[in-house]
Design an enzyme around this catalytic site. Structure first.
Site, PDB file in Angstrom:
ATOM      1  N   LYS A   1      12.634 -10.111 -10.315  1.00  0.00           N
ATOM      2  CA  LYS A   1      13.238  -9.532  -9.382  1.00  0.00           C
ATOM      3  C   LYS A   1      14.763 -10.201  -8.971  1.00  0.00           C
ATOM      4  CE  LYS A   1       9.593  -7.812  -7.663  1.00  0.00           C
ATOM      5  NZ  LYS A   1       8.507  -8.900  -8.358  1.00  0.00           N
TER       6      LYS A   1
ATOM      7  N   ARG B   1       6.169  -0.351  -3.572  1.00  0.00           N
ATOM      8  CA  ARG B   1       4.686  -1.546  -3.821  1.00  0.00           C
ATOM      9  C   ARG B   1       3.631  -0.716  -4.014  1.00  0.00           C
ATOM     10  NH1 ARG B   1       6.411  -7.043  -2.417  1.00  0.00           N
ATOM     11  NH2 ARG B   1       5.232  -8.580  -3.083  1.00  0.00           N
TER      12      ARG B   1
ATOM     13  N   ARG C   1       8.118 -22.289  -8.383  1.00  0.00           N
ATOM     14  CA  ARG C   1       9.030 -21.538  -8.266  1.00  0.00           C
ATOM     15  C   ARG C   1       8.882 -22.240  -6.469  1.00  0.00           C
ATOM     16  NH1 ARG C   1       8.630 -15.124  -7.250  1.00  0.00           N
ATOM     17  NH2 ARG C   1       7.132 -15.026  -5.825  1.00  0.00           N
TER      18      ARG C   1
ATOM     19  N   ARG D   1       6.433 -22.062  -2.336  1.00  0.00           N
ATOM     20  CA  ARG D   1       5.495 -21.154  -1.140  1.00  0.00           C
ATOM     21  C   ARG D   1       4.120 -20.545  -0.788  1.00  0.00           C
ATOM     22  NH1 ARG D   1       8.085 -15.009  -2.719  1.00  0.00           N
ATOM     23  NH2 ARG D   1       6.250 -14.215  -2.140  1.00  0.00           N
TER      24      ARG D   1
ATOM     25  N   ARG E   1      -2.515 -11.966  -5.993  1.00  0.00           N
ATOM     26  CA  ARG E   1      -1.142 -10.642  -6.573  1.00  0.00           C
ATOM     27  C   ARG E   1      -1.266 -10.639  -7.628  1.00  0.00           C
ATOM     28  NH1 ARG E   1       3.247 -15.419  -4.919  1.00  0.00           N
ATOM     29  NH2 ARG E   1       4.747 -13.810  -5.318  1.00  0.00           N
TER      30      ARG E   1
HETATM   31  P1  AMP Z   1       7.389 -10.720  -2.324  1.00  0.00           P
HETATM   32  O1  AMP Z   1       8.076 -11.787  -1.783  1.00  0.00           O
HETATM   33  O2  AMP Z   1       8.343  -9.489  -2.632  1.00  0.00           O
HETATM   34  O3  AMP Z   1       6.748 -10.979  -3.495  1.00  0.00           O
HETATM   35  O4  AMP Z   1       6.653  -9.712  -0.976  1.00  0.00           O
HETATM   36  C1  AMP Z   1       5.603 -11.199  -0.457  1.00  0.00           C
HETATM   37  C2  AMP Z   1       4.689 -10.743   0.117  1.00  0.00           C
HETATM   38  O5  AMP Z   1       4.828 -10.099   1.345  1.00  0.00           O
HETATM   39  C3  AMP Z   1       3.698  -9.927  -0.187  1.00  0.00           C
HETATM   40  O6  AMP Z   1       2.519 -10.490  -0.692  1.00  0.00           O
HETATM   41  C4  AMP Z   1       3.181  -9.093   0.507  1.00  0.00           C
HETATM   42  O7  AMP Z   1       2.158  -9.436   1.057  1.00  0.00           O
HETATM   43  C5  AMP Z   1       4.018  -8.721   1.106  1.00  0.00           C
HETATM   44  N1  AMP Z   1       5.488  -7.505   0.419  1.00  0.00           N
HETATM   45  C6  AMP Z   1       6.733  -7.844   0.612  1.00  0.00           C
HETATM   46  N2  AMP Z   1       6.864  -6.391   0.968  1.00  0.00           N
HETATM   47  C7  AMP Z   1       5.971  -5.670   0.740  1.00  0.00           C
HETATM   48  C8  AMP Z   1       5.297  -4.146   0.333  1.00  0.00           C
HETATM   49  N3  AMP Z   1       6.234  -3.343  -0.107  1.00  0.00           N
HETATM   50  N4  AMP Z   1       4.341  -3.555   1.133  1.00  0.00           N
HETATM   51  C9  AMP Z   1       3.487  -4.801   1.655  1.00  0.00           C
HETATM   52  N5  AMP Z   1       3.439  -5.784   1.507  1.00  0.00           N
HETATM   53  C10 AMP Z   1       4.719  -5.995   1.122  1.00  0.00           C
END
Ligand code: AMP
Length: 215
Positions: A15, A90, A127, A154, A165
């Site tokens: 994404k 999400r 990553r 990360r 996740r």
């Molecule tokens: P991502 O980089 O999109 O994988 O986000 C990393 C982490 O940020 C996720 O595993 C959640 O802990 C938090 N996070 C990001 N976006 C959201 C969302 N829309 N709702 C809840 N938690 C989020």
């Protein structure tokens, strides 16, 4: 024309990588909630302190908290001609909140990038993310394409956390495919292709849908 895009798909589906290409084509901001949160953690803000442990565990932060962040971001003038949302919504309550937020704007175009869990696990093992600005970078050297900061793994890409996740994705985010699936502006893209082919597919689908949106 206003292009309001939502990128759906499991962690590691591409994404962020795709959003980075697409924002240049359409000149709309790439809004990654994960990157915004990682920046807040890095900067040690009140929000960052609130969410750090939750993020490290791979769980989702609360709907109200993240919706507040997105509401403020979408109120910025650079979203006038659209936005590319990556990582939000999400959950179903977040999707409902977003529908409410954009009720007066052009309809959302939803792009689901489909990728198997086995491929997700394989990709996330290698990553990297920028230690300065929190942006994801997959296999792109040792410095951030955006700010030049150093790339590091990360914290939430460790295998145990990745498995959690994926579980969180299956349980809380995948239902969004049904939530959006019947809309005429929903499209599904094969994320296992080469990145440039994924980009080409997305452009074709989105521009087809966008041309039908009354302006
Ligand atoms: P991502 O980089 O999109 O994988 O986000 C990393 C982490 O940020 C996720 O595993 C959640 O802990 C938090 N996070 C990001 N976006 C959201 C969302 N829309 N709702 C809840 N938690 C989020």
């Amino acid at each position: 024309m206003e292009l309001n895009l939502v990128m759906l798909g499991p962690p590691g589906a591409g994404k962020g990588t795709q959003a980075r290409q697409l924002r240049r084509r359409w000149n709309i901001p790439h809004i990654s909630t994960g990157a915004m949160l990682r920046e807040a953690v890095q900067a040690g803000t009140a929000l960052g302190r609130e969410v750090a442990a939750i993020m490290e565990s791979g769980e989702l932060i609360g709907d109200e908290v993240i919706t507040r962040v997105v509401t403020e971001r979408l109120a910025q003038p650079d979203t006038k001609y659209g936005f590319l949302l990556d990582g939000y919504p999400r959950t179903i309550p977040q999707a409902e909140a977003l529908d409410h937020l954009v009720a007066a704007r052009a309809p959302l175009i939803i792009v689901e990038i489909v990728l198997s869990e086995a491929e997700v696990v394989r990709r996330l093992a290698s990553r990297m993310v920028c230690a300065e600005c929190g942006i994801n970078a997959v296999g792109e050297g040792t410095t951030c394409y955006d700010c030049g900061g150093p790339l590091v793994p990360r914290a939430d890409d460790r295998e145990q956390v990745v498995l959690n996740r994926l579980k969180v994705y299956r349980e809380q985010t995948e239902p969004l495919v049904r939530y959006y699936g019947k809309r005429p502006t929903f499209c599904r893209i094969d994320g296992a292709q080469l990145p440039d082919d994924v980009t080409a597919d997305i452009i074709r689908e989105v521009e087809k849908h966008a041309s039908r949106i009354p302006i």
